[in-house]
Scaffold this motif. Structure first.
Motif, PDB file in Angstrom:
ATOM      1  N   TYR A  19     -14.353   3.571  22.072  1.00 39.02           N
ATOM      2  CA  TYR A  19     -15.274   2.441  22.227  1.00 39.02           C
ATOM      3  C   TYR A  19     -15.571   1.929  20.824  1.00 39.02           C
ATOM      4  N   SER A  20     -15.395   0.642  20.629  1.00 41.24           N
ATOM      5  CA  SER A  20     -15.624   0.035  19.324  1.00 41.24           C
ATOM      6  C   SER A  20     -16.755  -0.978  19.426  1.00 41.24           C
ATOM      7  N   GLY A  21     -17.841  -0.696  18.716  1.00 48.07           N
ATOM      8  CA  GLY A  21     -18.984  -1.602  18.622  1.00 48.07           C
ATOM      9  C   GLY A  21     -19.340  -1.714  17.151  1.00 48.07           C
ATOM     10  N   ASN A  22     -20.585  -1.424  16.800  1.00 49.24           N
ATOM     11  CA  ASN A  22     -20.950  -1.363  15.385  1.00 49.24           C
ATOM     12  C   ASN A  22     -20.304  -0.161  14.726  1.00 49.24           C
ATOM     13  N   GLY A  23     -20.137   0.896  15.484  1.00 46.36           N
ATOM     14  CA  GLY A  23     -19.393   2.066  15.048  1.00 46.36           C
ATOM     15  C   GLY A  23     -18.177   2.191  15.944  1.00 46.36           C
ATOM     16  N   VAL A  24     -17.249   3.058  15.559  1.00 48.39           N
ATOM     17  CA  VAL A  24     -16.082   3.321  16.397  1.00 48.39           C
ATOM     18  C   VAL A  24     -16.237   4.741  16.919  1.00 48.39           C
ATOM     19  N   TYR A  25     -16.310   4.856  18.237  1.00 50.41           N
ATOM     20  CA  TYR A  25     -16.507   6.148  18.888  1.00 50.41           C
ATOM     21  C   TYR A  25     -15.208   6.533  19.567  1.00 50.41           C
ATOM     22  N   THR A  26     -14.733   7.761  19.316  1.00 49.95           N
ATOM     23  CA  THR A  26     -13.454   8.206  19.852  1.00 49.95           C
ATOM     24  C   THR A  26     -13.620   9.560  20.530  1.00 49.95           C
ATOM     25  N   LEU A  27     -13.101   9.671  21.744  1.00 53.49           N
ATOM     26  CA  LEU A  27     -13.009  10.956  22.441  1.00 53.49           C
ATOM     27  C   LEU A  27     -11.576  11.445  22.275  1.00 53.49           C
ATOM     28  N   TYR A  28     -11.414  12.688  21.795  1.00 52.18           N
ATOM     29  CA  TYR A  28     -10.092  13.258  21.558  1.00 52.18           C
ATOM     30  C   TYR A  28      -9.751  14.285  22.631  1.00 52.18           C
ATOM     31  N   ARG A  34     -16.051  11.557  18.033  1.00 44.06           N
ATOM     32  CA  ARG A  34     -16.195  11.228  16.618  1.00 44.06           C
ATOM     33  C   ARG A  34     -16.740   9.816  16.489  1.00 44.06           C
ATOM     34  N   LYS A  35     -17.688   9.663  15.577  1.00 41.73           N
ATOM     35  CA  LYS A  35     -18.170   8.329  15.236  1.00 41.73           C
ATOM     36  C   LYS A  35     -17.710   8.025  13.827  1.00 41.73           C
ATOM     37  N   GLN A  36     -17.050   6.879  13.695  1.00 40.54           N
ATOM     38  CA  GLN A  36     -16.641   6.388  12.392  1.00 40.54           C
ATOM     39  C   GLN A  36     -17.410   5.112  12.118  1.00 40.54           C
ATOM     40  N   LEU A  37     -17.615   4.804  10.893  1.00 39.57           N
ATOM     41  CA  LEU A  37     -18.315   3.606  10.457  1.00 39.57           C
ATOM     42  C   LEU A  37     -19.789   3.673  10.847  1.00 39.57           C
ATOM     43  N   GLY A  38     -20.560   2.745  10.356  1.00 36.59           N
ATOM     44  CA  GLY A  38     -21.979   2.705  10.691  1.00 36.59           C
ATOM     45  C   GLY A  38     -22.750   3.863  10.073  1.00 36.59           C
ATOM     46  N   ASP A  39     -23.968   4.036  10.546  1.00 34.11           N
ATOM     47  CA  ASP A  39     -24.835   5.091  10.033  1.00 34.11           C
ATOM     48  C   ASP A  39     -24.499   6.431  10.674  1.00 34.11           C
ATOM     49  N   VAL A 101     -24.862  -2.263  23.262  1.00 32.19           N
ATOM     50  CA  VAL A 101     -23.591  -2.644  23.869  1.00 32.19           C
ATOM     51  C   VAL A 101     -23.683  -4.099  24.325  1.00 32.19           C
ATOM     52  N   PRO A 102     -22.942  -4.994  23.677  1.00 35.91           N
ATOM     53  CA  PRO A 102     -22.950  -6.396  24.111  1.00 35.91           C
ATOM     54  C   PRO A 102     -22.393  -6.524  25.525  1.00 35.91           C
ATOM     55  N   ARG A 103     -22.815  -7.551  26.220  1.00 37.91           N
ATOM     56  CA  ARG A 103     -22.367  -7.757  27.607  1.00 37.91           C
ATOM     57  C   ARG A 103     -20.849  -7.747  27.738  1.00 37.91           C
ATOM     58  N   LYS A 104     -20.159  -8.323  26.765  1.00 31.57           N
ATOM     59  CA  LYS A 104     -18.699  -8.407  26.829  1.00 31.57           C
ATOM     60  C   LYS A 104     -18.031  -7.039  26.733  1.00 31.57           C
ATOM     61  N   LYS A 105     -18.748  -6.040  26.203  1.00 31.05           N
ATOM     62  CA  LYS A 105     -18.155  -4.717  26.003  1.00 31.05           C
ATOM     63  C   LYS A 105     -18.735  -3.662  26.938  1.00 31.05           C
ATOM     64  N   GLN A 106     -19.547  -4.072  27.902  1.00 29.81           N
ATOM     65  CA  GLN A 106     -20.197  -3.094  28.766  1.00 29.81           C
ATOM     66  C   GLN A 106     -19.195  -2.283  29.585  1.00 29.81           C
TER      67      GLN A 106
END
Length: 126
Positions: A19-28, A34-39, A101-106
């Motif tokens: 899932y990519s929003g303000n951060g990039v969240y990845t399930l492996y 894992r959260k990349q980017l952001g705080d 989560v913006p509406r377009k990415k829900q």
């Protein structure tokens, strides 16, 4: 060495869902998120986290210790937009990730949350 070749050597590092929003969240495949980017980037086992996708109005009523640590004593006062917004909340013992989560990415967020919860159930059964 190409990424494709590296993934063949270590298949547990293959992304299952992103899932990519303000951060990039990845399930492996190794059942880590894992959260990349952001705080506060990091990587945690699905067994160490809770994950929810909540309406803004529901989230506004619930203030957790993790959110107070993240935002401070002003956490209950944060004004959220009203109407239709969703928030993805991932919490662990010593961290909290909150992503609007913006509406377009829900739908993408729903798929990510479902994939993590499936990995949690599969881990509990083994």
């Amino acid at each position: 060495m190409a990424l494709k070749d590296m993934l063949k050597l270590n298949p547990s590092k293959t992304p299952v869902q992103v899932y990519s929003g303000n951060g990039v969240y990845t399930l492996y495949k190794d059942r880590t998120v894992r959260k990349q980017l952001g705080d506060n980037p990091g990587r945690y086992s699905v067994d160490e986290i809770t994950i929810e996708l909540e309406d803004g109005s529901d989230l506004q009523e619930r203030v957790t210790l993790g959110r107070v640590v993240m935002v401070g004593v002003f956490a209950p006062l944060i004004k959220k937009k009203s109407g239709g917004e969703k928030w993805m909340l991932i919490e662990g013992e010593d961290f909290s990730w909150l992503e609007e989560v913006p509406r377009k990415k829900q739908q993408d967020a729903v798929r990510f949350v479902q994939a993590v919860k499936k990995a949690q159930r599969e881990g509990a059964q083994s």
